[in-house]
Write an enzyme that holds these catalytic residues in place. Structure first.
Site, mmCIF file in Angstrom:
data_model
loop_
_atom_site.group_PDB
_atom_site.id
_atom_site.type_symbol
_atom_site.label_atom_id
_atom_site.label_comp_id
_atom_site.label_asym_id
_atom_site.label_seq_id
_atom_site.Cartn_x
_atom_site.Cartn_y
_atom_site.Cartn_z
ATOM 1 N N ARG A 57 0.755 -1.361 0.017
ATOM 2 C CA ARG A 57 0.142 -0.030 -0.052
ATOM 3 C C ARG A 57 0.811 1.216 0.122
ATOM 4 O O ARG A 57 0.443 2.257 0.635
ATOM 5 C CB ARG A 57 -0.723 0.070 1.123
ATOM 6 C CG ARG A 57 -1.875 -1.052 1.240
ATOM 7 C CD ARG A 57 -3.102 -0.889 0.112
ATOM 8 N NE ARG A 57 -4.027 -1.656 0.550
ATOM 9 C CZ ARG A 57 -4.058 -3.089 -0.036
ATOM 10 N NH1 ARG A 57 -3.146 -3.583 -0.615
ATOM 11 N NH2 ARG A 57 -5.396 -3.846 0.353
ATOM 12 N N SER B 24 -10.826 -0.831 3.191
ATOM 13 C CA SER B 24 -9.829 -0.773 4.730
ATOM 14 C C SER B 24 -9.460 0.384 4.926
ATOM 15 O O SER B 24 -8.974 1.122 4.152
ATOM 16 C CB SER B 24 -8.556 -1.629 4.225
ATOM 17 O OG SER B 24 -8.776 -3.037 3.856
ATOM 18 N N GLU C 65 -4.830 3.598 6.414
ATOM 19 C CA GLU C 65 -4.356 3.418 4.891
ATOM 20 C C GLU C 65 -5.055 4.528 4.111
ATOM 21 O O GLU C 65 -4.583 4.743 2.976
ATOM 22 C CB GLU C 65 -4.997 1.973 4.331
ATOM 23 C CG GLU C 65 -4.405 1.433 3.140
ATOM 24 C CD GLU C 65 -5.423 1.049 2.333
ATOM 25 O OE1 GLU C 65 -5.618 1.720 1.020
ATOM 26 O OE2 GLU C 65 -6.246 0.087 2.496
HETATM 27 N N1 EPU Z 1 -10.568 -10.929 10.455
HETATM 28 C C1 EPU Z 1 -11.086 -11.090 11.742
HETATM 29 N N2 EPU Z 1 -12.128 -10.121 11.979
HETATM 30 C C2 EPU Z 1 -12.540 -9.331 10.821
HETATM 31 C C3 EPU Z 1 -11.509 -9.274 9.739
HETATM 32 C C4 EPU Z 1 -10.613 -10.039 9.593
HETATM 33 O O1 EPU Z 1 -10.657 -12.217 12.401
HETATM 34 O O2 EPU Z 1 -13.382 -8.695 11.134
HETATM 35 C C5 EPU Z 1 -9.516 -11.974 10.242
HETATM 36 C C6 EPU Z 1 -9.730 -13.012 9.062
HETATM 37 O O3 EPU Z 1 -10.367 -14.128 9.620
HETATM 38 C C7 EPU Z 1 -8.354 -13.363 8.316
HETATM 39 C C8 EPU Z 1 -7.623 -12.172 8.527
HETATM 40 O O4 EPU Z 1 -8.377 -11.223 9.843
HETATM 41 O O5 EPU Z 1 -8.000 -14.485 8.971
HETATM 42 C C9 EPU Z 1 -7.558 -11.228 7.343
HETATM 43 O O6 EPU Z 1 -8.703 -10.892 6.708
HETATM 44 P P1 EPU Z 1 -8.958 -10.845 5.332
HETATM 45 O O7 EPU Z 1 -8.592 -11.988 4.585
HETATM 46 O O8 EPU Z 1 -10.490 -9.973 5.307
HETATM 47 O O9 EPU Z 1 -8.084 -9.610 4.836
HETATM 48 P P2 EPU Z 1 -7.681 -8.157 5.185
HETATM 49 O O10 EPU Z 1 -6.172 -8.522 5.649
HETATM 50 O O11 EPU Z 1 -8.713 -8.087 6.262
HETATM 51 C C10 EPU Z 1 -6.916 -7.165 3.033
HETATM 52 C C11 EPU Z 1 -6.831 -5.953 2.358
HETATM 53 C C12 EPU Z 1 -8.148 -5.567 1.644
HETATM 54 C C13 EPU Z 1 -8.328 -7.014 0.656
HETATM 55 C C14 EPU Z 1 -8.369 -8.124 1.431
HETATM 56 C C15 EPU Z 1 -8.507 -9.299 0.485
HETATM 57 C C16 EPU Z 1 -5.368 -4.324 3.668
HETATM 58 C C17 EPU Z 1 -5.370 -3.323 4.517
HETATM 59 N N3 EPU Z 1 -6.651 -4.993 3.505
HETATM 60 O O12 EPU Z 1 -7.913 -7.284 3.981
HETATM 61 O O13 EPU Z 1 -8.133 -4.397 0.839
HETATM 62 O O14 EPU Z 1 -9.468 -6.708 -0.041
HETATM 63 O O15 EPU Z 1 -7.101 -8.275 2.045
HETATM 64 O O16 EPU Z 1 -7.083 -9.672 -0.131
HETATM 65 O O17 EPU Z 1 -4.306 -4.944 3.222
HETATM 66 C C18 EPU Z 1 -8.561 -2.264 0.865
HETATM 67 O O18 EPU Z 1 -7.272 -1.869 0.712
HETATM 68 O O19 EPU Z 1 -9.650 -1.259 0.727
HETATM 69 C C19 EPU Z 1 -9.097 -3.525 1.025
HETATM 70 C C20 EPU Z 1 -10.394 -3.847 1.013
#
Ligand code: EPU
Length: 336
Positions: free
Chosen positions: A163, A236, A332
């Site tokens: 990012r 995010s 972010e």
């Molecule tokens: N998790 C939780 N609770 C929550 C959310 C997430 O426990 O409320 C846990 C999930 O179970 C999972 C881990 O956290 O094990 C990661 O969650 P997720 O796979 O949903 O991905 P993320 O890290 O939350 C990132 C990006 C998103 C992107 C997704 C999918 C960042 C800041 N965010 O989210 O990007 O869509 O991966 O690849 O890196 C964005 O930048 O606007 C965005 C949506």
């Protein structure tokens, strides 16, 4: 170009903040950038705003917003393996991913459904489901706002990171991205490294193809992220924090199911969403703002929220995660 003064930005930021800017300039052609910068009336505090999907306006913007509306997707080079496309900054990212799907070009399918404009994609190196836009950017063209000279930066020169890019650092506020060049493949090499994506494909009994991946990405996104046409947010809100391995080990003792992603020998990336979730914020509301009930990374405007209400939520979340886990979260989203 078209100049709108004392202009409401409500329709130009997906958070739906009801703020104004001094001047809003529609950049309809690349040459309009030079005209705008040379215009006496507009000489103040530039901000380039694409789709407004990664910004939180905390008050009226004192200055001039440059908004690209020029479009175009052009094939610059093509052979049996792939194509090099030149895409204008004012193209909507979603239209570009549809174009790639229609023309059977691979590279951006995991990034289907991300809101915003093509010109903004390299700035924060948009990423999702194991892919980052840097993986298919060849180079980026633009204009320096101080000298009005053209520039062309190779992928390496863009200094892409998680990012992050040169456009968020040394070139912040100093240049206007005009065209992004993408190198896309016709060979169907898909990126299925992200567990949630590969599992969803498998569960639906779908073989990896451009269509199946695009549709599955949209389905997975929709199951977790709010529909920005209905709920104000900017995706995010926080970056996933990168921490030293020793800190991760300590925290793992307190949180046995702590999620982490490898970064390098000394660091790991944690899931900010999980930390916020474990701090009890998921689905919580303060005034008209809150944390989305299905994904704790997303700060939402639940209807008519003021900038102060949104700020109160995100600052409180940062404080609680810091107090509970000793981890500093960083937004972010661009906060103006
Ligand atoms: N998790 C939780 N609770 C929550 C959310 C997430 O426990 O409320 C846990 C999930 O179970 C999972 C881990 O956290 O094990 C990661 O969650 P997720 O796979 O949903 O991905 P993320 O890290 O939350 C990132 C990006 C998103 C992107 C997704 C999918 C960042 C800041 N965010 O989210 O990007 O869509 O991966 O690849 O890196 C964005 O930048 O606007 C965005 C949506």
């Amino acid at each position: 170009m078209k100049v709108l003064s004392n202009y409401s930005l409500k329709a130009h930021n997906t958070f739906g903040m009801d703020v104004k800017c001094d001047h809003f300039v529609l950049i309809e052609h690349v040459e309009d950038i030079r005209s705008a910068v040379r215009d006496e009336l507009l000489q103040e505090n530039w901000y380039i705003l694409g789709g407004g999907s990664n910004v939180l306006f905390t008050h009226d913007y004192k200055g001039t917003i440059l908004h690209p509306t020029f479009k175009g997707i052009e094939t610059v080079d093509e052979n049996e393996d792939g194509a090099l496309l030149r895409v204008a900054a004012g193209e909507v990212w979603e239209d570009f991913t549809h174009y790639c799907l229609q023309h059977q070009l691979c590279g951006v399918e995991n990034l289907t459904g991300i809101p915003g404009y093509v010109g903004s994609a390299p700035v924060q190196n948009i990423g999702a489901y194991g892919a980052e836009v840097k993986d298919c950017i060849d180079h980026v063209e633009g204009i320096y706002l101080d000298t009005l000279q053209d520039f062309s930066l190779s992928n390496e020169a863009c200094q892409f990171g998680y990012r992050d890019s040169i456009f968020k650092n040394s070139l912040k506020g100093k240049c206007f991205i005009t065209f992004v060049y993408f190198r896309l493949s016709k060979k169907g090499q898909f990126n299925l490294t992200y567990k949630a994506l590969s599992s969803a494909l498998e569960a639906a009994g779908l073989t990896p193809s451009l269509e199946n991946i695009s549709h599955t990405v949209v389905a997975v996104r929709n199951s977790k992220l709010p529909d920005i046409t209905k709920i104000g947010c900017a995706g995010s809100f926080f970056k996933n924090p990168i921490v030293p391995k020793a800190q991760y080990q300590d925290l793992l003792e307190r949180i046995p199911d702590l999620v982490s992603y490898p970064v390098d020998e000394e660091h790991v990336k944690l899931a900010a969403g999980q930390l916020i979730d474990k701090s009890g914020w998921k689905g919580k509301q303060l005034g008209n703002a809150g944390i989305y009930a299905k994904q704790a990374l997303v700060v939402v405007n639940l209807g008519g929220a003021t900038p102060d209400e949104v700020c109160h939520v995100y600052q409180q979340v940062i404080q609680d995660v810091q107090n509970l886990f000793g981890i500093q979260l960083h937004p972010e989203v661009n906060i103006l």
